[in-house]
Write an enzyme that holds these catalytic residues in place. Structure first.
Site, mmCIF file in Angstrom:
data_model
loop_
_atom_site.group_PDB
_atom_site.id
_atom_site.type_symbol
_atom_site.label_atom_id
_atom_site.label_comp_id
_atom_site.label_asym_id
_atom_site.label_seq_id
_atom_site.Cartn_x
_atom_site.Cartn_y
_atom_site.Cartn_z
ATOM 1 N N LYS A 13 1.079 4.755 8.472
ATOM 2 C CA LYS A 13 2.365 4.677 7.756
ATOM 3 C C LYS A 13 2.908 6.067 7.435
ATOM 4 C CE LYS A 13 1.010 2.277 4.166
ATOM 5 N NZ LYS A 13 -0.377 1.875 4.461
ATOM 6 N N ARG A 88 3.255 -3.479 -2.459
ATOM 7 C CA ARG A 88 1.910 -3.778 -1.989
ATOM 8 C C ARG A 88 1.410 -5.110 -2.540
ATOM 9 N NH1 ARG A 88 -0.030 1.779 -0.852
ATOM 10 N NH2 ARG A 88 -2.111 1.650 0.010
ATOM 11 N N ARG A 122 -10.089 11.685 8.335
ATOM 12 C CA ARG A 122 -8.736 12.197 8.088
ATOM 13 C C ARG A 122 -8.747 13.457 7.219
ATOM 14 N NH1 ARG A 122 -4.110 8.386 5.508
ATOM 15 N NH2 ARG A 122 -5.485 8.273 3.716
ATOM 16 N N ARG A 153 -9.006 13.518 1.298
ATOM 17 C CA ARG A 153 -8.709 12.735 0.112
ATOM 18 C C ARG A 153 -9.977 12.124 -0.455
ATOM 19 N NH1 ARG A 153 -3.620 8.896 1.403
ATOM 20 N NH2 ARG A 153 -4.997 7.459 0.313
HETATM 21 P P1 ADP Z 1 -3.320 4.280 1.974
HETATM 22 O O1 ADP Z 1 -2.149 3.501 2.482
HETATM 23 O O2 ADP Z 1 -3.914 5.155 3.008
HETATM 24 O O3 ADP Z 1 -4.350 3.438 1.278
HETATM 25 P P2 ADP Z 1 -1.698 5.518 -0.194
HETATM 26 O O4 ADP Z 1 -1.554 6.978 -0.297
HETATM 27 O O5 ADP Z 1 -0.485 4.719 0.174
HETATM 28 O O6 ADP Z 1 -2.860 5.316 0.877
HETATM 29 O O7 ADP Z 1 -2.266 4.924 -1.558
HETATM 30 C C1 ADP Z 1 -3.422 5.442 -2.165
HETATM 31 C C2 ADP Z 1 -3.790 4.625 -3.393
HETATM 32 O O8 ADP Z 1 -2.721 4.699 -4.364
HETATM 33 C C3 ADP Z 1 -3.963 3.125 -3.150
HETATM 34 O O9 ADP Z 1 -5.279 2.803 -2.707
HETATM 35 C C4 ADP Z 1 -3.662 2.564 -4.558
HETATM 36 O O10 ADP Z 1 -4.756 2.706 -5.417
HETATM 37 C C5 ADP Z 1 -2.557 3.468 -5.059
HETATM 38 N N1 ADP Z 1 -1.222 2.895 -4.732
HETATM 39 C C6 ADP Z 1 -0.330 3.388 -3.826
HETATM 40 N N2 ADP Z 1 0.770 2.591 -3.740
HETATM 41 C C7 ADP Z 1 0.568 1.572 -4.612
HETATM 42 C C8 ADP Z 1 1.303 0.412 -4.988
HETATM 43 N N3 ADP Z 1 2.492 0.120 -4.431
HETATM 44 N N4 ADP Z 1 0.777 -0.419 -5.922
HETATM 45 C C9 ADP Z 1 -0.408 -0.157 -6.495
HETATM 46 N N5 ADP Z 1 -1.172 0.896 -6.172
HETATM 47 C C10 ADP Z 1 -0.705 1.766 -5.251
#
Ligand code: ADP
Ligand code: ZN
Length: 210
Positions: A13, A88, A122, A153
């Site tokens: 993404k 999400r 990554r 990360r």
């Molecule tokens: P990835 O898609 O690789 O898991 P992100 O950077 O999008 O990574 O998200 C990292 C973390 O941030 C998620 O595992 C979650 O804990 C939190 N997070 C991100 N977006 C949301 C969301 N829309 N709702 C709740 N938690 C979120």
């Protein structure tokens, strides 16, 4: 044009988001990036978010929805924006429906078997957010796009990736049906290069803009 990028962790993404943002001039809104920025600056939101993110769980909906609401109200989103990692959950999607008109949901599909290897290898640029994989870095430690330092990360480890995938299946995957029903879903398989995936995405966006 207001678009959403949907997909499992490790689907790519973020990589597509950077390309779409560069190609169409849409602000890239990543809730994950916003949380990481808050964690770095040790804000109250950051302290709260960290306790969930480190376990591979979702940050509570109220907190996340409020952040997005404030962000899309800003001036730079007037002519459109791209949401990466939001919504999400169904509750987040319903909250978004009340404040936004979404034009397209791009669902990036990936084989779950590839995700572990992609995420655990990554490396991310601390300045521009670009992702790399160790197997293709040839020992480089800086970003070829902006020269920033690369880091791993904290949530890109096997245990946390496993719980992120479980959370995705239980809470995020239902959004595919949700947006299909609304006629907004566009599926794209992320199985070759990021460039090949982007070609399919941009063809769709071009058609939509005509
Ligand atoms: P990835 O898609 O690789 O898991 P992100 O950077 O999008 O990574 O998200 C990292 C973390 O941030 C998620 O595992 C979650 O804990 C939190 N997070 C991100 N977006 C949301 C969301 N829309 N709702 C709740 N938690 C979120
Ligand atoms: Zn960079």
């Amino acid at each position: 044009m207001n678009i959403i990028l949907l997909g499992a962790p490790g689907a790519g993404k973020g990589t597509q988001a950077t390309k779409i943002s560069d190609g169409y001039g849409l602000p890239h809104i990543s809730t994950g990036d916003i949380f990481r920025e808050n964690i770095k600056n040790q804000t109250p939101i950051g302290v709260l978010a960290k306790s969930f993110i480190d376990k591979g769980q979702l940050v509570p909906d109220e907190v996340t929805c409020k952040i997005v609401e404030e962000r899309i109200a800003r001036e730079d989103c007037k002519n459109g924006y791209m949401l990466d990692g939001f919504p999400r959950t169904i509750a987040q999607a319903e909250a978004l429906d009340k404040i936004a008109n979404i034009d397209l949901v791009i669902n990036i599909q990936v084989d779950f078997g590839d995700v572990m290897e992609r995420l655990c290898g990554r490396r991310v640029c601390k300045d521009c957010g670009e992702s790399y994989h160790v197997s293709r870095l040839n020992g480089a430690t800086t970003c070829s796009r902006c020269g920033g330092e690369l880091y791993q990360r904290k949530d890109d480890n096997p245990e946390t990736v496993q719980s992120r995938l479980e959370v995705y299946s239980a809470q995020t995957e239902p959004l595919i049906a949700y947006y299909t029903k609304k006629g907004l879903l566009f599926n794209v398989v992320s199985d070759s290069t990021p460039e090949a995936t982007y070609e399919k995405v941009s063809a769709k966006l071009d058609a939509l803009l005509k």
